[in-house]
Design a protein around this motif. Structure first.
Motif, PDB file in Angstrom:
ATOM      1  N   ILE A  85     -38.672  43.032 -51.552  1.00 37.15           N
ATOM      2  CA  ILE A  85     -39.767  42.591 -50.671  1.00 37.15           C
ATOM      3  C   ILE A  85     -39.179  42.087 -49.365  1.00 37.15           C
ATOM      4  O   ILE A  85     -38.127  41.443 -49.351  1.00 37.15           O
ATOM      5  CB  ILE A  85     -40.626  41.493 -51.352  1.00 37.15           C
ATOM      6  N   TRP A  86     -39.815  42.409 -48.265  1.00 35.97           N
ATOM      7  CA  TRP A  86     -39.395  41.897 -46.959  1.00 35.97           C
ATOM      8  C   TRP A  86     -40.631  41.657 -46.106  1.00 35.97           C
ATOM      9  O   TRP A  86     -41.733  42.118 -46.407  1.00 35.97           O
ATOM     10  CB  TRP A  86     -38.416  42.850 -46.273  1.00 35.97           C
ATOM     11  N   GLU A  87     -40.442  40.906 -45.053  1.00 34.28           N
ATOM     12  CA  GLU A  87     -41.558  40.490 -44.203  1.00 34.28           C
ATOM     13  C   GLU A  87     -41.331  40.963 -42.770  1.00 34.28           C
ATOM     14  O   GLU A  87     -40.217  40.884 -42.243  1.00 34.28           O
ATOM     15  CB  GLU A  87     -41.699  38.966 -44.224  1.00 34.28           C
ATOM     16  N   VAL A  88     -42.400  41.433 -42.142  1.00 36.37           N
ATOM     17  CA  VAL A  88     -42.350  41.884 -40.756  1.00 36.37           C
ATOM     18  C   VAL A  88     -43.456  41.179 -39.977  1.00 36.37           C
ATOM     19  O   VAL A  88     -44.611  41.141 -40.411  1.00 36.37           O
ATOM     20  CB  VAL A  88     -42.534  43.411 -40.646  1.00 36.37           C
ATOM     21  N   GLU A  89     -43.084  40.629 -38.844  1.00 31.11           N
ATOM     22  CA  GLU A  89     -44.073  39.996 -37.956  1.00 31.11           C
ATOM     23  C   GLU A  89     -44.444  40.989 -36.859  1.00 31.11           C
ATOM     24  O   GLU A  89     -43.600  41.388 -36.053  1.00 31.11           O
ATOM     25  CB  GLU A  89     -43.491  38.722 -37.334  1.00 31.11           C
ATOM     26  N   VAL A  90     -45.704  41.394 -36.858  1.00 32.34           N
ATOM     27  CA  VAL A  90     -46.178  42.341 -35.848  1.00 32.34           C
ATOM     28  C   VAL A  90     -46.851  41.631 -34.690  1.00 32.34           C
ATOM     29  O   VAL A  90     -47.091  42.224 -33.630  1.00 32.34           O
ATOM     30  CB  VAL A  90     -47.143  43.380 -36.467  1.00 32.34           C
ATOM     31  N   GLY A  91     -47.192  40.366 -34.878  1.00 32.86           N
ATOM     32  CA  GLY A  91     -47.764  39.557 -33.802  1.00 32.86           C
ATOM     33  C   GLY A  91     -49.033  40.147 -33.237  1.00 32.86           C
ATOM     34  O   GLY A  91     -49.948  40.547 -33.966  1.00 32.86           O
TER      35      GLY A  91
ATOM     36  N   PRO B 266     -53.757  41.344 -39.278  1.00 34.43           N
ATOM     37  CA  PRO B 266     -52.589  40.641 -39.826  1.00 34.43           C
ATOM     38  C   PRO B 266     -51.511  40.438 -38.768  1.00 34.43           C
ATOM     39  O   PRO B 266     -51.267  41.314 -37.944  1.00 34.43           O
ATOM     40  CB  PRO B 266     -52.104  41.578 -40.933  1.00 34.43           C
ATOM     41  N   LYS B 267     -50.875  39.282 -38.809  1.00 31.61           N
ATOM     42  CA  LYS B 267     -49.785  38.962 -37.890  1.00 31.61           C
ATOM     43  C   LYS B 267     -48.429  39.108 -38.576  1.00 31.61           C
ATOM     44  O   LYS B 267     -47.446  39.482 -37.942  1.00 31.61           O
ATOM     45  CB  LYS B 267     -49.939  37.539 -37.358  1.00 31.61           C
TER      46      LYS B 267
ATOM     47  N   SER C 269     -44.941  43.441 -26.732  1.00 28.15           N
ATOM     48  CA  SER C 269     -45.016  42.645 -27.955  1.00 28.15           C
ATOM     49  C   SER C 269     -43.911  43.107 -28.903  1.00 28.15           C
ATOM     50  O   SER C 269     -43.776  44.315 -29.158  1.00 28.15           O
ATOM     51  CB  SER C 269     -46.379  42.807 -28.631  1.00 28.15           C
ATOM     52  N   GLU C 270     -43.118  42.163 -29.382  1.00 30.98           N
ATOM     53  CA  GLU C 270     -42.014  42.503 -30.273  1.00 30.98           C
ATOM     54  C   GLU C 270     -42.450  42.568 -31.733  1.00 30.98           C
ATOM     55  O   GLU C 270     -43.316  41.823 -32.164  1.00 30.98           O
ATOM     56  CB  GLU C 270     -40.894  41.457 -30.141  1.00 30.98           C
ATOM     57  N   MET C 271     -41.847  43.468 -32.454  1.00 31.64           N
ATOM     58  CA  MET C 271     -41.958  43.505 -33.907  1.00 31.64           C
ATOM     59  C   MET C 271     -40.686  42.864 -34.451  1.00 31.64           C
ATOM     60  O   MET C 271     -39.584  43.174 -34.012  1.00 31.64           O
ATOM     61  CB  MET C 271     -42.086  44.945 -34.396  1.00 31.64           C
ATOM     62  N   LYS C 272     -40.843  41.933 -35.413  1.00 30.50           N
ATOM     63  CA  LYS C 272     -39.693  41.171 -35.872  1.00 30.50           C
ATOM     64  C   LYS C 272     -39.577  41.190 -37.401  1.00 30.50           C
ATOM     65  O   LYS C 272     -40.589  41.080 -38.106  1.00 30.50           O
ATOM     66  CB  LYS C 272     -39.800  39.699 -35.431  1.00 30.50           C
ATOM     67  N   ILE C 273     -38.352  41.328 -37.869  1.00 33.84           N
ATOM     68  CA  ILE C 273     -38.064  41.132 -39.289  1.00 33.84           C
ATOM     69  C   ILE C 273     -37.835  39.648 -39.472  1.00 33.84           C
ATOM     70  O   ILE C 273     -36.953  39.068 -38.841  1.00 33.84           O
ATOM     71  CB  ILE C 273     -36.816  41.917 -39.713  1.00 33.84           C
ATOM     72  N   THR C 274     -38.633  39.011 -40.309  1.00 39.15           N
ATOM     73  CA  THR C 274     -38.525  37.571 -40.490  1.00 39.15           C
ATOM     74  C   THR C 274     -37.977  37.247 -41.872  1.00 39.15           C
ATOM     75  O   THR C 274     -38.004  38.073 -42.789  1.00 39.15           O
ATOM     76  CB  THR C 274     -39.881  36.876 -40.295  1.00 39.15           C
ATOM     77  N   SER C 275     -37.462  36.023 -42.011  1.00 41.13           N
ATOM     78  CA  SER C 275     -36.853  35.605 -43.271  1.00 41.13           C
ATOM     79  C   SER C 275     -37.901  35.017 -44.202  1.00 41.13           C
ATOM     80  O   SER C 275     -38.771  34.260 -43.791  1.00 41.13           O
ATOM     81  CB  SER C 275     -35.765  34.563 -43.013  1.00 41.13           C
ATOM     82  N   LEU C 276     -37.819  35.369 -45.464  1.00 38.84           N
ATOM     83  CA  LEU C 276     -38.731  34.807 -46.469  1.00 38.84           C
ATOM     84  C   LEU C 276     -38.323  33.383 -46.802  1.00 38.84           C
ATOM     85  O   LEU C 276     -37.148  33.046 -46.759  1.00 38.84           O
ATOM     86  CB  LEU C 276     -38.697  35.657 -47.727  1.00 38.84           C
TER      87      LEU C 276
END
Length: 349
Positions: free
Chosen positions: A238-244, A295-296, A342-349
């Motif tokens: 599982i991983w998380e992405v912030e699309v903002g 979704p953000k 707008s940046e797409m970011k891989i965020t930490s869980l």
């Protein structure tokens, strides 16, 4: 062949949410103006009240994250979830008591120094004005040291709290769910020449011009895409992405042998299992998604052995879309963006 959203002869789905962007449109797209993303809230705390508030906020964040991670998991894990939430609360209470003790000691030290400063000031009043003028800067620096010391202690404690809670709680959740939480890095060797990677190759956005990147076989030359350096051939991840606030993006997974030269459609038939947004519309494969909220932050959950891909809203655990497929080759996290402001970011869980 990629579909053109401008062509009025195409089906509605293709016009509203293109399965991929035609080459000419991509090359002619210029960066749009707009406000930058809001800066992250400063977490520096200057007094006890701020520390308490920030501690509560982080505890609530972890609690919500745990609830989301357990939401679509087997029911027999509910008891374990409750034990973990109880442990979270207990650890925060223990840390709060330690902080209260440290604050009390620090406060006593500060009072002693303040009394000493007042005493020095009284003594200096009996001496020459010139001598008093020379020493006034010393007193001022002593006051500044007090303030800096207080702020530094608070900031260090807050960072330690986050690290301790994350290590003690989230690592336990990861082991309990038997799920991998990879630390993904974007693969610059696969990135389209106009994708700008930043933040240690954990963020991306569409740029104005082509960057000087070698035209190696792994690189996407038409689709504004990039893969992660790490792929999976078994297990649950599982991983998380912030699309903002981005409005032109796609995220999901892709086959290792996904086409790199020329266009392709963002559909399972072409080796992509993605959720995508085009302006105000969302789609998964060839199906529209009717979402109540935009979704953000998004979870991508891959169970390779079971052939399941689930994409969820990371903030409330809502399932956005699912895919089912029997994988036979390595699967890579996939990122696609035509957002220039707008940046797409891989965020930490």
């Amino acid at each position: 062949m990629a579909l053109d959203p401008v062509n009025s002869d195409l089906p509605v789905l293709a016009k509203v949410i293109p399965l991929s962007m035609p080459q000419q449109s991509k090359e002619n797209l210029t960066r749009q103006g707009g406000k930058a993303n809001e800066k992250e809230k400063c977490t520096k705390a200057k007094n006890k009240e701020q520390i308490i508030n920030l501690t509560k906020e982080y505890m609530d964040f972890l609690k919500k994250r745990i609830e989301v991670l357990f939401q679509h998991r087997p029911q027999y894990l509910n008891d374990e979830k409750e034990r973990i939430l109880t442990q979270l609360k207990e650890e925060v209470n223990i840390y709060q008591r330690i902080f209260d003790d440290r604050t009390e000691v620090l406060s006593a030290q500060q009072n002693n120094i303040k009394v000493a400063i007042i005493a020095i000031q009284n003594i200096l009043q009996l001496h020459s004005v010139v001598f008093l003028k020379d020493t006034s800067s010393i007193i001022q620096r002593a006051k500044q040291v007090l303030q800096i010391k207080e702020e530094t202690n608070c900031v260090v404690d807050l960072k330690k709290l986050k690290t301790t809670l994350h290590d003690n709680i989230m690592v336990k959740v990861q082991k309990l769910l038997k799920i991998g939480i990879p630390s993904l890095i974007l693969d610059e060797n696969s990135a389209h020449p106009r994708l700008i990677l930043s933040d240690g190759n954990r963020s991306l956005r569409w740029g104005d011009i082509k960057l000087n990147r070698a035209d190696n076989p792994e690189r996407f030359d038409i689709e504004p895409a990039v893969l992660s350096t790490e792929g999976f051939a078994h297990g649950r991840h599982i991983w998380e992405v912030e699309v903002g606030d981005g409005t032109r993006w796609a995220i999901g997974v892709a086959n290792e042998n996904l086409r790199r030269k020329g266009g392709f459609d963002l559909i399972p038939e072409d080796g992509c299992w993605t959720m995508r947004r085009w302006e105000s519309d969302y789609c998964a494969g060839k199906q529209y998604l009717h979402l109540k909220d935009s979704p953000k932050k998004i979870f991508i959950y891959l169970d390779y052995n079971a052939g399941d891909i689930t994409i969820e809203n990371a903030e409330d655990g809502t399932t956005l879309c699912t895919f089912k497929h029997s994988f036979t080759e390595k699967i890579f996290p996939f990122f696609w963006s035509l957002d220039s402001n707008s940046e797409m970011k891989i965020t930490s869980l």
